[in-house]
Design an enzyme around this catalytic site. Structure first.
Site, PDB file in Angstrom:
ATOM      1  N   VAL A   1       1.359   3.823   1.774  1.00  0.00           N
ATOM      2  CA  VAL A   1       2.009   4.309   3.003  1.00  0.00           C
ATOM      3  C   VAL A   1       3.100   3.364   3.505  1.00  0.00           C
ATOM      4  O   VAL A   1       3.838   3.712   4.423  1.00  0.00           O
ATOM      5  CB  VAL A   1       1.010   4.591   4.161  1.00  0.00           C
ATOM      6  CG1 VAL A   1       0.050   5.701   3.790  1.00  0.00           C
ATOM      7  CG2 VAL A   1       0.281   3.327   4.595  1.00  0.00           C
ATOM      8  N   LYS A   2       3.231   2.185   2.893  1.00  0.00           N
ATOM      9  CA  LYS A   2       4.210   1.204   3.370  1.00  0.00           C
ATOM     10  C   LYS A   2       5.591   1.472   2.740  1.00  0.00           C
ATOM     11  O   LYS A   2       5.734   2.381   1.936  1.00  0.00           O
ATOM     12  CB  LYS A   2       3.712  -0.210   3.074  1.00  0.00           C
ATOM     13  CG  LYS A   2       2.278  -0.491   3.601  1.00  0.00           C
ATOM     14  CD  LYS A   2       2.219  -0.627   5.114  1.00  0.00           C
ATOM     15  CE  LYS A   2       0.823  -0.597   5.712  1.00  0.00           C
ATOM     16  NZ  LYS A   2      -0.030  -1.723   5.451  1.00  0.00           N
ATOM     17  N   HIS A   3       6.584   0.630   3.068  1.00  0.00           N
ATOM     18  CA  HIS A   3       7.972   0.931   2.684  1.00  0.00           C
ATOM     19  C   HIS A   3       8.254   0.799   1.188  1.00  0.00           C
ATOM     20  O   HIS A   3       9.151   1.440   0.654  1.00  0.00           O
ATOM     21  CB  HIS A   3       8.936   0.032   3.453  1.00  0.00           C
ATOM     22  CG  HIS A   3       8.964   0.317   4.914  1.00  0.00           C
ATOM     23  ND1 HIS A   3       7.979  -0.117   5.773  1.00  0.00           N
ATOM     24  CD2 HIS A   3       9.833   1.023   5.676  1.00  0.00           C
ATOM     25  CE1 HIS A   3       8.257   0.293   6.993  1.00  0.00           C
ATOM     26  NE2 HIS A   3       9.371   0.986   6.964  1.00  0.00           N
TER      27      HIS A   3
ATOM     28  N   HIS B   1       0.857  -1.190   0.000  1.00  0.00           N
ATOM     29  CA  HIS B   1       0.000   0.000   0.000  1.00  0.00           C
ATOM     30  C   HIS B   1       0.899   1.248   0.000  1.00  0.00           C
ATOM     31  O   HIS B   1       2.020   1.199   0.535  1.00  0.00           O
ATOM     32  CB  HIS B   1      -0.883  -0.057   1.258  1.00  0.00           C
ATOM     33  CG  HIS B   1      -1.831   1.095   1.376  1.00  0.00           C
ATOM     34  ND1 HIS B   1      -1.459   2.304   1.923  1.00  0.00           N
ATOM     35  CD2 HIS B   1      -3.112   1.217   0.999  1.00  0.00           C
ATOM     36  CE1 HIS B   1      -2.499   3.123   1.870  1.00  0.00           C
ATOM     37  NE2 HIS B   1      -3.503   2.498   1.319  1.00  0.00           N
TER      38      HIS B   1
END
Ligand SMILES: *Cc1c(COP(=O)(O)O)cnc(C)c1O
Length: 383
Positions: A186-188, A184
């Site tokens: 917002v993930k790394h 997603h």
């Protein structure tokens, strides 16, 4: 009257560069938009990065969790232990398979699952435990592995927050029997939407791959090689496939991952330093055993020492352009879990107490030092 801030600092944001864009455009000009070579290449590169045997790429972190729970054989009436504080998908996928999520309390200082509390909740129906590396910090895996071994449970690590993190020198992705990641924005690493299940077990991999493709026992490449149109549905599955467009983005994103993790850690260090001096606020603890990758930066408010409520602080920060958030309401307090499973307040006291006092502050790799200073200034001014 509060004046409108001239800009808003979100709690998380993706970082996409020109190389990422070029990689996606290349796929759009190629023969394969899905189930092509980029999927396999991303699976290989990702598994190599985390040090796991194989990866199975799917179209969300939730799909990866679902496939992992399926591969672990979770079915009707089985119990699976999950932490009270997590994104609801960790528990939802157990329900999708007909199982019962059993919520374990968390350590008040880290909000990671308490192994002792998890062990207390084991029954003859318990089949698996899904620890969550909350905020980007790996759980106490030595204790969890010991419990899993003694009770014959599958250890499924929800590492959606912890890509690149380490526990005692071992990378997230090498610790659980199965480990799950999300892409997603917002993930790394992002693929828009996407996820990956990794494992050293060829049997788990085969099950996850079948599950992502309707439960079909051979993919179109194998049918092509065998000169046959025939396939069999050997178990029920879903269409959880991810496209080559997304995997090309993921492959490109992996290259910038170490630099993005370093930047997150720098921002966290700045926050740590600033909040160490600020009464009424304490950052969550970080264990010396881990390399923390800070998907979230969470502070805990000492409301007995402050004159304002968390709601007031939250709304003042939002009005001042700071995208604070709260991660997460204990999952069992959602109406679905109360109604379906009869959960009530009091199930996990440490999680419930923490929920009243936590705030997630903005942290993302593109955040400048002046943004960090602005967040610290506004937080300090609103306590
Ligand atoms: C993001 C996340 C998921 C789900 O990932 P999606 O890609 O959004 O489906 C699962 N568990 C945790 C802890 C997450 O943060």
């Amino acid at each position: 009257m509060q004046s409108k801030p001239n800009r808003f600092i979100p709690y998380g944001r993706h970082q996409v560069d020109e190389d990422d864009i070029a990689a996606v455009v290349d796929v759009l000009r190629s023969d394969w938009l899905t189930t092509g070579p980029k999927v396999a290449a991303f699976e290989r590169a990702f598994a190599d990065f985390v040090g796991a045997g194989q990866g199975t790429a799917v179209n969300s972190g939730t799909a990866a969790l679902h496939a992992a729970v399926y591969a672990a054989g979770i079915g009707e009436g089985d119990e699976v232990i999950v932490p009270a504080i997590t994104f609801a998908a960790t528990a939802n996928v157990v329900v999708h398979q007909g199982g019962r999520p059993v919520f374990a309390d968390v350590h008040p200082d880290t909000l990671l699952i308490s192994p002792a509390d998890a062990e207390r909740r084991i029954t003859p129906r318990t089949k698996a435990i899904i620890p969550v590396d909350y905020a980007g910090q790996p759980c106490d895996y030595d204790a969890l592995r010991d419990i899993a071994s003694r009770h014959d449970l599958t250890l499924i690590s929800d590492a959606c927050h912890s890509l690149g993190a380490e526990y005692k020198g071992r990378k997230a992705g090498t610790i659980g029997d199965l480990t799950v990641f999300s892409f997603h924005p917002v993930k790394h690493v992002t693929t828009g939407e996407g996820g990956m299940g990794v494992t050293d077990s060829p049997e788990f991999t085969e099950k996850m791959r079948r599950f992502r493709n309707h439960g079909i026992n051979a993919d179109h490449h194998q049918r092509g090689e065998n000169l046959t149109w025939q396939y069999e549905i050997t178990d029920i599955g879903y269409n959880y496939r991810i496209s080559d467009i997304q995997c090309a983005l993921g492959l490109s994103q992996l290259k910038g991952l170490p630099a993005r993790i370093s930047r997150r850690r720098e921002i966290a260090a700045r926050y740590d330093e600033a909040f160490a001096k600020l009464p009424g606020v304490s950052p969550l603890a970080c264990s010396p055993d881990v390399f923390h990758v800070y998907h979230l930066y969470v502070i805990r408010l000492d409301l007995s020492a402050l004159k304002v409520s968390r709601e007031r602080i939250f709304s003042n920060l939002r009005h001042a352009g700071i995208g604070v958030n709260v991660h997460y309401l204990p999952v069992y307090l959602h109406p679905f879990y109360r109604d379906r499973f009869g959960y009530q307040r009091g199930e996990c006291p440490a999680a419930e107490a923490a929920y009243e006092e936590i705030l997630s502050l903005p942290i993302f790799p593109g955040m400048g030092d002046e943004d960090v200073a602005e967040v610290v200034r506004v937080v300090s001014g609103n306590l």
